[in-house]
Design a protein around this motif. Structure first.
Motif, PDB file in Angstrom:
ATOM      1  N   THR A 129       0.755  -1.530  -0.462  1.00  0.00           N
ATOM      2  CA  THR A 129       0.247   0.166  -0.053  1.00  0.00           C
ATOM      3  C   THR A 129       0.638   1.585  -0.177  1.00  0.00           C
ATOM      4  OG1 THR A 129       0.518   0.830   2.474  1.00  0.00           O
ATOM      5  CG2 THR A 129      -1.493  -1.096   1.268  1.00  0.00           C
ATOM      6  N   GLY A 162      -0.322   3.891   2.237  1.00  0.00           N
ATOM      7  CA  GLY A 162      -0.396   4.724   3.055  1.00  0.00           C
ATOM      8  C   GLY A 162      -1.089   6.020   2.580  1.00  0.00           C
ATOM      9  N   SER A 163      -2.098   5.305   0.947  1.00  0.00           N
ATOM     10  CA  SER A 163      -2.264   7.308   1.250  1.00  0.00           C
ATOM     11  C   SER A 163      -4.423   6.174   0.716  1.00  0.00           C
ATOM     12  CB  SER A 163      -2.297   8.145  -0.070  1.00  0.00           C
ATOM     13  OG  SER A 163      -3.431   8.809   0.181  1.00  0.00           O
ATOM     14  N   ARG A 198       0.302  11.822   7.779  1.00  0.00           N
ATOM     15  CA  ARG A 198      -1.481  11.769   8.065  1.00  0.00           C
ATOM     16  C   ARG A 198      -2.106  11.649   9.750  1.00  0.00           C
ATOM     17  NH1 ARG A 198      -4.306   7.962   3.949  1.00  0.00           N
ATOM     18  NH2 ARG A 198      -5.770   9.004   4.868  1.00  0.00           N
ATOM     19  N   GLN A 217      -1.118   6.469   9.286  1.00  0.00           N
ATOM     20  CA  GLN A 217      -1.341   5.188   8.120  1.00  0.00           C
ATOM     21  C   GLN A 217       0.593   4.456   7.802  1.00  0.00           C
ATOM     22  OE1 GLN A 217      -3.620   7.836   7.973  1.00  0.00           O
ATOM     23  NE2 GLN A 217      -5.138   6.061   8.590  1.00  0.00           N
ATOM     24  N   SER A 268       2.608   2.768   4.751  1.00  0.00           N
ATOM     25  CA  SER A 268       2.992   1.915   4.011  1.00  0.00           C
ATOM     26  C   SER A 268       3.990   1.102   3.541  1.00  0.00           C
ATOM     27  CB  SER A 268       4.085   2.865   2.543  1.00  0.00           C
ATOM     28  OG  SER A 268       3.891   2.078   1.193  1.00  0.00           O
ATOM     29  N   THR A 269       2.112  -0.399   3.743  1.00  0.00           N
ATOM     30  CA  THR A 269       2.686  -1.175   4.015  1.00  0.00           C
ATOM     31  C   THR A 269       2.915  -2.556   3.315  1.00  0.00           C
ATOM     32  OG1 THR A 269       1.114  -1.050   6.377  1.00  0.00           O
ATOM     33  CG2 THR A 269       1.905  -3.272   5.677  1.00  0.00           C
ATOM     34  N   PRO A 317      -6.326  -0.536   3.226  1.00  0.00           N
ATOM     35  CA  PRO A 317      -5.377   0.181   3.467  1.00  0.00           C
ATOM     36  C   PRO A 317      -5.381   1.428   4.820  1.00  0.00           C
ATOM     37  CG  PRO A 317      -5.484   0.408   1.271  1.00  0.00           C
ATOM     38  CD  PRO A 317      -6.800   0.093   1.558  1.00  0.00           C
ATOM     39  N   GLY A 318      -6.684   2.146   4.622  1.00  0.00           N
ATOM     40  CA  GLY A 318      -6.269   3.073   6.260  1.00  0.00           C
ATOM     41  C   GLY A 318      -6.516   2.459   7.076  1.00  0.00           C
ATOM     42  N   THR A 319      -6.488   1.279   7.308  1.00  0.00           N
ATOM     43  CA  THR A 319      -6.875   0.701   8.641  1.00  0.00           C
ATOM     44  C   THR A 319      -5.031   0.650   9.277  1.00  0.00           C
ATOM     45  OG1 THR A 319      -6.774  -1.859   8.224  1.00  0.00           O
ATOM     46  CG2 THR A 319      -8.439  -0.375   8.170  1.00  0.00           C
ATOM     47  N   THR A 327      -2.030   1.192  10.691  1.00  0.00           N
ATOM     48  CA  THR A 327      -0.986   2.232  10.837  1.00  0.00           C
ATOM     49  C   THR A 327       0.201   1.490  12.115  1.00  0.00           C
ATOM     50  OG1 THR A 327      -2.603   1.834  12.558  1.00  0.00           O
ATOM     51  CG2 THR A 327      -2.916   2.989  10.890  1.00  0.00           C
TER      52      THR A 327
END
Length: 334
Positions: free
Chosen positions: A169, A171-172, A244, A248, A250-251, A263-265, A267
């Motif tokens: 991801t 992160g966005s 952010r 979040q 970048s996973t 993606p928002g989860t 963190t």
């Protein structure tokens, strides 16, 4: 607020000032929480970033505050800090931070670094680009489901060529695909391969995917941003925390997770547990470097068929075989 703490990071003492300062207001995570996150994911983080130059994105007041990008490290740095000389497209040089170990990451976090943008080469071998980075960039009006579909199409296409792609991801709102490369090509060749991939994806899925550099030509399609592979270009790093308010990350994820991922989860509050339970989805990729030759063959085919190079970003000098660097609507007016 605690004024400072000193942390032993792999045998190096790193001071962290104002560790209680809130960096991410959505849940109240602090500067020290960010340090603890990077300690929790240190293994996969350094596998992805280790030895690479880093561009720092600094938010000394935390996410949402004043910020700037910093390529050059400050003049006063610890003796142990490792740097390397990097260049801009116009030839300006800077001493950039190297991700030599976790202490270097923590040192940058103490400066308020909430984002690390990573060069696609190792500091020891700057002449060799060893990563192809495929940025799936959602245009306005594009859903994450469309980005997800594009990732599957990209993986399928690369699979036809025998090329293994890794996934993370951003992160966005987007996704990144990475290909770890054999140490044979420079940044110009890697970009040429990315252009060829983007164009082939657009040919096969023209309603969903675009390789058009000018925004006015993209429509509501996913843009495959080939220029993220231009020499000297950096991309937001794997396992790095976005500036952010929700912190979040970048996973890196497995392909088997793509259809269900939100993606928002992902963190600093959730990713360490994922790593502890499932490990690193990119583990072993460095031992399986891939060949660019199939994509470079497509690039040569396209050029032989009359296509010009794709436009370069405006900060780059004019390139051979590049079309006029002007938006089509402006060119018509002229």
């Amino acid at each position: 607020m605690t004024e400072s703490v000193s942390l032993d990071v792999g045998g190096t003492e790193v001071p962290v000032s104002n560790p209680d300062k809130v960096f991410f207001p959505e849940r109240g995570e602090t500067k020290l929480d960010l340090v603890r996150y990077y300690q929790a994911v240190a293994g996969p983080l350094l596998t992805a970033l280790g030895g690479r130059p880093l561009l720092m994105e600094r938010y000394p007041a935390g996410a949402g505050g004043k910020s700037w990008f910093q390529k050059r490290v400050p003049k006063a740095v610890p003796e142990w800090l490792r740097t390397t000389v990097v260049s801009t497209p116009n030839g300006t040089t800077s001493d950039a931070l190297v991700a030599a170990d976790l202490a270097h990451i923590v040192w940058a976090v103490n400066l308020g670094c909430l984002g690390f943008h990573v060069w696609p080469y190792r500091a020891a071998t700057p002449e060799v680009t060893d990563e192809l980075r495929i940025d799936l960039d959602p245009s306005p009006g594009v859903s994450f489901e469309q980005v997800r579909q594009t990732a599957w199409h990209a993986r399928e296409l690369l699979g036809e060529l025998g090329i293994e792609a890794l996934l993370k991801t951003t992160g966005s709102r987007g996704l990144h695909l990475y290909v770890r490369l054999e140490p044979r090509w420079d940044g110009y060749e890697v970009r040429a391969a990315a252009v060829a991939l983007a164009r082939e994806l657009e040919r096969r899925h023209p309603d969903l995917i675009t390789a058009q550099w000018w925004k006015e030509e993209r429509g509501a399609r996913v843009f495959v941003d080939f220029n993220q592979n231009a020499p000297h270009k950096t991309v937001f790093g794997a396992w790095c925390v976005r500036p952010r308010t929700g912190a979040q990350v970048s996973t890196p994820i497995g392909w088997d997770e793509l259809d269900g991922i939100e993606p928002g989860t992902l963190t600093i509050a959730t990713v360490p547990a994922r790593v502890a339970e499932h490990g690193d989805p990119w583990a072993g990729a460095d031992e399986r470097p891939q060949s660019l030759e199939p994509l470079l063959a497509w690039s040569r085919r396209d050029l032989a068929g009359g296509l010009m190079d794709a436009p370069w970003p405006p900060v780059y000098p004019k390139q051979p075989n590049e079309p006029p660097r002007v938006a089509p609507s402006r060119a018509k007016r002229t």
